[in-house]
Enzyme design. Structure first.
Site, PDB file in Angstrom:
ATOM      1  N   LYS A  24      -1.141   9.426   7.028  1.00  0.00           N
ATOM      2  CA  LYS A  24      -0.502   8.118   6.882  1.00  0.00           C
ATOM      3  C   LYS A  24       0.863   8.090   7.565  1.00  0.00           C
ATOM      4  O   LYS A  24       1.667   9.003   7.430  1.00  0.00           O
ATOM      5  CB  LYS A  24      -0.320   7.783   5.385  1.00  0.00           C
ATOM      6  CG  LYS A  24      -1.619   7.596   4.630  1.00  0.00           C
ATOM      7  CD  LYS A  24      -2.326   6.311   4.964  1.00  0.00           C
ATOM      8  CE  LYS A  24      -1.904   5.112   4.198  1.00  0.00           C
ATOM      9  NZ  LYS A  24      -2.389   4.876   2.876  1.00  0.00           N
ATOM     10  N   LYS A  70     -11.250  13.809  11.081  1.00  0.00           N
ATOM     11  CA  LYS A  70     -12.520  14.191  10.460  1.00  0.00           C
ATOM     12  C   LYS A  70     -13.063  15.457  11.120  1.00  0.00           C
ATOM     13  O   LYS A  70     -12.935  15.603  12.337  1.00  0.00           O
ATOM     14  CB  LYS A  70     -13.554  13.068  10.653  1.00  0.00           C
ATOM     15  CG  LYS A  70     -13.147  11.746  10.022  1.00  0.00           C
ATOM     16  CD  LYS A  70     -14.090  10.608  10.405  1.00  0.00           C
ATOM     17  CE  LYS A  70     -13.654   9.315   9.714  1.00  0.00           C
ATOM     18  NZ  LYS A  70     -14.436   8.152  10.092  1.00  0.00           N
ATOM     19  N   ARG A  97     -16.668  -3.255   0.175  1.00  0.00           N
ATOM     20  CA  ARG A  97     -16.628  -1.995  -0.545  1.00  0.00           C
ATOM     21  C   ARG A  97     -16.596  -2.198  -2.065  1.00  0.00           C
ATOM     22  O   ARG A  97     -17.180  -1.419  -2.811  1.00  0.00           O
ATOM     23  CB  ARG A  97     -15.376  -1.236  -0.090  1.00  0.00           C
ATOM     24  CG  ARG A  97     -15.151   0.052  -0.784  1.00  0.00           C
ATOM     25  CD  ARG A  97     -13.996   0.772  -0.109  1.00  0.00           C
ATOM     26  NE  ARG A  97     -13.807   2.074  -0.680  1.00  0.00           N
ATOM     27  CZ  ARG A  97     -13.086   2.294  -1.761  1.00  0.00           C
ATOM     28  NH1 ARG A  97     -12.494   1.295  -2.369  1.00  0.00           N
ATOM     29  NH2 ARG A  97     -12.956   3.520  -2.228  1.00  0.00           N
ATOM     30  N   GLU A 106     -14.669  -1.245   9.519  1.00  0.00           N
ATOM     31  CA  GLU A 106     -13.548  -2.043   9.018  1.00  0.00           C
ATOM     32  C   GLU A 106     -13.504  -3.400   9.723  1.00  0.00           C
ATOM     33  O   GLU A 106     -13.567  -3.471  10.956  1.00  0.00           O
ATOM     34  CB  GLU A 106     -12.253  -1.254   9.317  1.00  0.00           C
ATOM     35  CG  GLU A 106     -11.067  -1.668   8.517  1.00  0.00           C
ATOM     36  CD  GLU A 106     -10.963  -0.956   7.168  1.00  0.00           C
ATOM     37  OE1 GLU A 106     -11.922  -0.253   6.770  1.00  0.00           O
ATOM     38  OE2 GLU A 106      -9.926  -1.142   6.511  1.00  0.00           O
ATOM     39  N   CYS A 133      23.228 -26.855  14.775  1.00  0.00           N
ATOM     40  CA  CYS A 133      24.503 -27.514  14.512  1.00  0.00           C
ATOM     41  C   CYS A 133      24.962 -27.956  15.895  1.00  0.00           C
ATOM     42  O   CYS A 133      25.179 -27.117  16.773  1.00  0.00           O
ATOM     43  CB  CYS A 133      25.501 -26.523  13.911  1.00  0.00           C
ATOM     44  SG  CYS A 133      27.198 -27.108  14.008  1.00  0.00           S
ATOM     45  N   GLU A 149      -9.501   9.021  14.586  1.00  0.00           N
ATOM     46  CA  GLU A 149      -9.724   7.573  14.697  1.00  0.00           C
ATOM     47  C   GLU A 149      -8.536   6.834  14.110  1.00  0.00           C
ATOM     48  O   GLU A 149      -7.901   7.328  13.184  1.00  0.00           O
ATOM     49  CB  GLU A 149     -10.973   7.182  13.886  1.00  0.00           C
ATOM     50  CG  GLU A 149     -12.246   7.774  14.428  1.00  0.00           C
ATOM     51  CD  GLU A 149     -13.346   7.864  13.375  1.00  0.00           C
ATOM     52  OE1 GLU A 149     -13.235   7.237  12.308  1.00  0.00           O
ATOM     53  OE2 GLU A 149     -14.307   8.587  13.633  1.00  0.00           O
ATOM     54  N   LEU A 204     -10.220   7.763   1.037  1.00  0.00           N
ATOM     55  CA  LEU A 204      -9.733   8.907   1.810  1.00  0.00           C
ATOM     56  C   LEU A 204      -8.532   9.531   1.123  1.00  0.00           C
ATOM     57  O   LEU A 204      -7.684   8.814   0.577  1.00  0.00           O
ATOM     58  CB  LEU A 204      -9.296   8.456   3.206  1.00  0.00           C
ATOM     59  CG  LEU A 204     -10.382   8.125   4.222  1.00  0.00           C
ATOM     60  CD1 LEU A 204      -9.778   7.407   5.413  1.00  0.00           C
ATOM     61  CD2 LEU A 204     -11.091   9.397   4.668  1.00  0.00           C
ATOM     62  N   ASP A 209       0.836  -1.204   0.000  1.00  0.00           N
ATOM     63  CA  ASP A 209       0.000   0.000   0.000  1.00  0.00           C
ATOM     64  C   ASP A 209       0.870   1.253   0.000  1.00  0.00           C
ATOM     65  O   ASP A 209       0.564   2.250  -0.650  1.00  0.00           O
ATOM     66  CB  ASP A 209      -0.891   0.043   1.251  1.00  0.00           C
ATOM     67  CG  ASP A 209      -1.908  -1.076   1.233  1.00  0.00           C
ATOM     68  OD1 ASP A 209      -1.883  -1.882   0.284  1.00  0.00           O
ATOM     69  OD2 ASP A 209      -2.722  -1.152   2.178  1.00  0.00           O
ATOM     70  N   LYS A 220      -6.627   4.550  11.669  1.00  0.00           N
ATOM     71  CA  LYS A 220      -6.925   4.052  10.323  1.00  0.00           C
ATOM     72  C   LYS A 220      -6.551   2.584  10.316  1.00  0.00           C
ATOM     73  O   LYS A 220      -5.396   2.214  10.165  1.00  0.00           O
ATOM     74  CB  LYS A 220      -6.155   4.816   9.250  1.00  0.00           C
ATOM     75  CG  LYS A 220      -6.573   4.384   7.850  1.00  0.00           C
ATOM     76  CD  LYS A 220      -5.981   5.283   6.798  1.00  0.00           C
ATOM     77  CE  LYS A 220      -6.521   4.962   5.413  1.00  0.00           C
ATOM     78  NZ  LYS A 220      -6.529   3.561   5.033  1.00  0.00           N
TER      79      LYS A 220
HETATM   80  S1  IVH Z   1     -13.709   6.964   6.842  1.00  0.00           S
HETATM   81  C1  IVH Z   1     -15.902   8.632   3.842  1.00  0.00           C
HETATM   82  N1  IVH Z   1     -12.509   6.069   8.972  1.00  0.00           N
HETATM   83  O1  IVH Z   1      -9.599   3.474   4.932  1.00  0.00           O
HETATM   84  C2  IVH Z   1     -14.594   8.350   4.412  1.00  0.00           C
HETATM   85  N2  IVH Z   1     -12.070   4.992   6.910  1.00  0.00           N
HETATM   86  O2  IVH Z   1      -8.342   4.705   2.569  1.00  0.00           O
HETATM   87  C3  IVH Z   1     -14.114   6.975   4.191  1.00  0.00           C
HETATM   88  N3  IVH Z   1     -10.518   3.092   7.080  1.00  0.00           N
HETATM   89  O3  IVH Z   1     -11.923   2.399   2.588  1.00  0.00           O
HETATM   90  C4  IVH Z   1     -13.975   6.161   5.316  1.00  0.00           C
HETATM   91  N4  IVH Z   1     -10.224   3.207   9.251  1.00  0.00           N
HETATM   92  O4  IVH Z   1     -11.976   1.183   4.798  1.00  0.00           O
HETATM   93  C5  IVH Z   1     -12.673   5.932   7.650  1.00  0.00           C
HETATM   94  N5  IVH Z   1     -11.539   5.350  10.948  1.00  0.00           N
HETATM   95  C6  IVH Z   1     -11.695   5.218   9.638  1.00  0.00           C
HETATM   96  C7  IVH Z   1     -11.055   4.210   8.911  1.00  0.00           C
HETATM   97  C8  IVH Z   1     -11.249   4.140   7.535  1.00  0.00           C
HETATM   98  C9  IVH Z   1      -9.924   2.550   8.141  1.00  0.00           C
HETATM   99  C10 IVH Z   1     -10.388   2.615   5.707  1.00  0.00           C
HETATM  100  C11 IVH Z   1     -11.696   2.520   4.980  1.00  0.00           C
HETATM  101  C12 IVH Z   1     -11.491   3.170   3.660  1.00  0.00           C
HETATM  102  C13 IVH Z   1     -10.028   3.348   3.591  1.00  0.00           C
HETATM  103  C14 IVH Z   1      -9.707   4.600   2.815  1.00  0.00           C
END
Ligand code: IVH
Length: 702
Positions: free
Chosen positions: A346, A322, A169, A206, A458, A146, A111, A61, A148
């Protein structure tokens, strides 16, 4: 995708990465840029298909993100290149046909990424402006933070409080119906607990694997002779997309909700309150979520998350920030496939792909054979990695790692890099299976595998490599701490036959040393001084330094606390050894056997006569401590602690009246777990032993 197509995609990716590494875009002609842009777009599109469509990525990724950043940079600089087909605006392709397709009533967005404080600040300021505020009145704009989570996105639909559908998704618009599988995930409620849930509710979140559950799954798969997973994300994706839900049911998946999709009914007007509401209805929400009152605070919190990333029981690849106010979210809306109201901060990538050129084997001080990967050098988190551990022969076999494979390599924090597994779809057919040599690569003695152990040894007592490693260990910091005596010098001293037994170290003379390459008077003097100081180390250091199999520093301390001298230890019987706290049957037998070998007894005598301290000092004895909160309790410390070393933690435990041990058993009362706790945490969980955090320990002290 065919093998040749995959191979050419990898080759094209590597060529691009090299070219991007070499030259900044501003030193290129417009024609060069347009060629570069076309190639980047094409390659990213293909990787996107693999990732989203086939669930079978061939790069990590982090690498994908890096390429995407470069594409965006070019498109920012040359907007005419940013056509509507640019991968910067797309998420991927259609899902596979194996599951029923599900159209999401509202697309599941992706995101945008931020890689620095400045990126976050710029995103925040843009948001404030676009929300029609000025930065001075920003006080109202709270942020929600939050983790990720690195797993698989899922949309859950509840009608009249009952789970009616779960969908992946997919490409964002169309996903796959995985309801049957999701019903097996225990933390996802099949019915919501009231009151007041909307008649129709879509929860987004998730699916992931807890690290400990992941380790357990791999251990089970290994035992059953099945292939293991490279990382928790792959395990989550693989387990969720099983056509047979009975298999999913045996995989301990977890879920965290992070948002709400189209819903009929009232919901709170702040995102964080909505998550709280979901939790009240019985849905899991990460306990690590928090709020920040300013962008500065958000950045501070995000950085602190990056620090404790390794100590969390799930893998995160960043922090999602957010805008908390839903009306602000609505005002900001989204661009292409990502909302403007959220951003993913990230962390530097910990996993990258590269080619496994060869597998070599190392011989340790106890004769243990460890296979090591020779890799095409790659940068991971700013460090160049060209070698990585492969643990043991079973590890290679269970992951089917072959020489020539494109492999996923992980380097987390200070941990030694390791090969996680092969990218099977990148195979060309020229990869070669590896088998463990039957003889020691250094001394030629036959290798032996001990019954019930994964490791091969060994067992020759004369293996020169084992001896060099032993000298290195003997001189190391936690052992005799001889400054300046590392692996190079250990090699040299052994090769020149100046040191053939450990006790020879204490017979070294300045004349012997100055004759060696790279040695002057000063270096010789310093080394001899270091050796002189080593004569006076505590007994525990010496016991550890001897390199007895299974005797780590903690065990050595426990042993030194129980026996007044090396002599007393040498004549201890098995029962006496087993009665030492933290010493089990295996360790006791290993110590007992070590002292039954003639050359070891000779070593003990020689060390004593050369003036090396072999008796316990007063402070080493396990003096009964006055009553404390841990009196009568046995505590094991594992993982990396943040504010103290493990040694300090152990001292603290002793000061609190407790005893420390090196391994978790039924006798253990508490496990203090820091970052990367590994198998000890797992064992503690299995045995139902209470786990303490570093903070808990500090609280006890205060
Ligand atoms: S918000 C509308 N919150 O990251 C905003 N996504 O790179 C989209 N992900 O496909 C999602 N933790 O599966 C959000 N706390 C979190 C997250 C999160 C993991 C994943 C999610 C999304 C991906 C985007």
């Amino acid at each position: 995708m065919s093998v040749t197509a995959t191979k050419s995609l990898i080759e094209r990716t590597r060529a691009l990465q090299k070219s991007l590494e070499k030259r900044a875009t501003d030193s290129r002609t417009p024609e060069d840029i347009s060629v570069l842009h076309a190639e980047l777009s094409d390659v990213l599109l293909l990787h996107g298909q693999r990732y989203y469509g086939l669930d079978d990525p061939v790069i990590s990724d982090g690498e994908y993100d890096d390429l995407m950043v470069r594409l965006r940079e070019i498109e920012d600089q040359y907007p005419m290149l940013a056509t509507e087909n640019s991968p910067a605006l797309r998420v991927g392709t259609a899902p596979l046909a194996a599951f029923t397709k599900v159209e999401h009533p509202e697309p599941l967005l992706s995101l945008a990424n931020a890689f620095s404080d400045e990126d976050i600040r710029a995103w925040y300021e843009r948001g404030v402006r676009n929300a029609g505020m000025d930065l001075q009145s920003e006080a109202r704009l709270h942020l929600a933070l939050e983790p990720k989570i690195d797993g698989v996105a899922l949309a859950l639909t509840y009608e009249a409080g009952t789970l009616v559908r779960a969908a992946t998704r997919g490409n964002g618009r169309v996903g796959e119906d995985v309801t049957e599988n999701v019903r097996t995930i225990r933390s996802i409620p099949l019915t919501l607990s009231g009151p007041g849930f909307p008649s129709r509710l879509e929860v987004r979140g998730e699916v992931y694997f807890q690290r400990s559950a992941f380790e357990r799954l791999n251990a089970r798969l290994l035992k059953e002779g099945q292939k293991t997973f490279a990382n928790p994300r792959n395990a989550a994706a693989g387990s969720l997309r099983q056509l047979d839900s009975r298999i999913t049911a045996m995989r301990p998946l977890s879920f965290f909700s992070y948002g709400v999709g189209p819903t009929t009914g009232e919901l709170p007007s702040f995102h964080s309150e909505r998550l709280q509401q979901l939790e009240n209805w019985g849905l899991p929400v990460s306990p690590d979520n928090c709020r920040a009152d300013s962008v500065d605070e958000a950045i501070r919190l995000a950085l602190s998350w990056s620090d404790r990333r390794e100590s969390m029981d799930y893998e995160i690849d960043g922090v999602v920030v957010k805008f908390d106010d839903i009306s602000v979210q609505q005002q900001l809306g989204s661009v292409s496939n990502a909302p403007r109201w959220a951003i993913a901060y990230k962390f530097p990538a910990q996993e990258v792909t590269t080619t496994l050129r060869d597998i070599i084997v190392n011989v340790g001080r106890t004769g243990q054979i460890t296979p090591e990967a020779v890799l095409d050098p790659v940068q991971i988190g700013g460090v160049r990695v060209s070698q990585a551990t492969l643990h043991n022969a079973d590890y290679i076999l269970s992951r089917d790692i072959r020489i020539g494979d494109t492999v996923l390599v992980k380097r987390a924090g200070d941990v030694i890099p390791k090969v996680l597994g092969p990218v099977v779809s990148a195979r060309t057919g020229t990869e070669e299976r590896w088998t463990l040599p039957s003889n020691c690569p250094v001394c030629g003695a036959p290798l032996e595998r001990i019954e019930g152990e994964a490791d091969t040894y060994c067992v020759s007592a004369d293996c020169p490599e084992q001896f060099v490693r032993l000298v290195e260990h003997f001189a190391s910091r936690n052992a005799m701490d001889i400054e300046g005596l590392g692996s190079k010098l250990a090699n040299l001293l052994a090769r020149e036959r100046l040191v053939e037994h450990l006790d020879d170290l204490f017979r070294l003379q300045a004349d012997d040393l100055v004759a060696l390459e790279g040695f002057g008077d000063k270096r010789a003097r310093n080394l001899l001084q270091g050796i002189e100081q080593a004569r006076h180390r505590p007994l525990a250091n010496l016991v550890f330094a001897l390199g007895i199999r299974h005797v780590g520093k903690t065990t050595a301390e426990a042993i030194a606390g129980a026996f007044p001298s090396l002599d007393a230890l040498a004549s201890a019987n098995l029962d006496a050894l087993k009665s030492v706290p933290g010493v089990g049957t295996v360790v006791a037998q290993s110590v007992y056997d070590w002292f039954r070998i003639d050359r070891n007894r000779r070593l003990v005598d020689a060390l004593t006569s050369l003036g090396v301290n072999t008796v316990r000092r007063e402070e080493e004895a396990h003096a009964p401590v006055e009553e404390g909160p841990l009196s009568g309790k046995t505590v094991v410390v594992t993982g990396t602690l943040e504010g103290m070393t493990r040694e300090e933690a152990k001292k603290m435990i002793t000061a609190l009246g407790g005893k420390t041990a090196s391994s978790v058993s039924r006798k253990t009362d508490f496990l203090v777990a820091g970052a990367s706790p590994g198998s000890k945490l797992e064992k503690a969980n299995e045995l139902g032993i209470q786990v303490l955090s570093e903070r808990d320990l500090l609280n006890l002290l205060s």
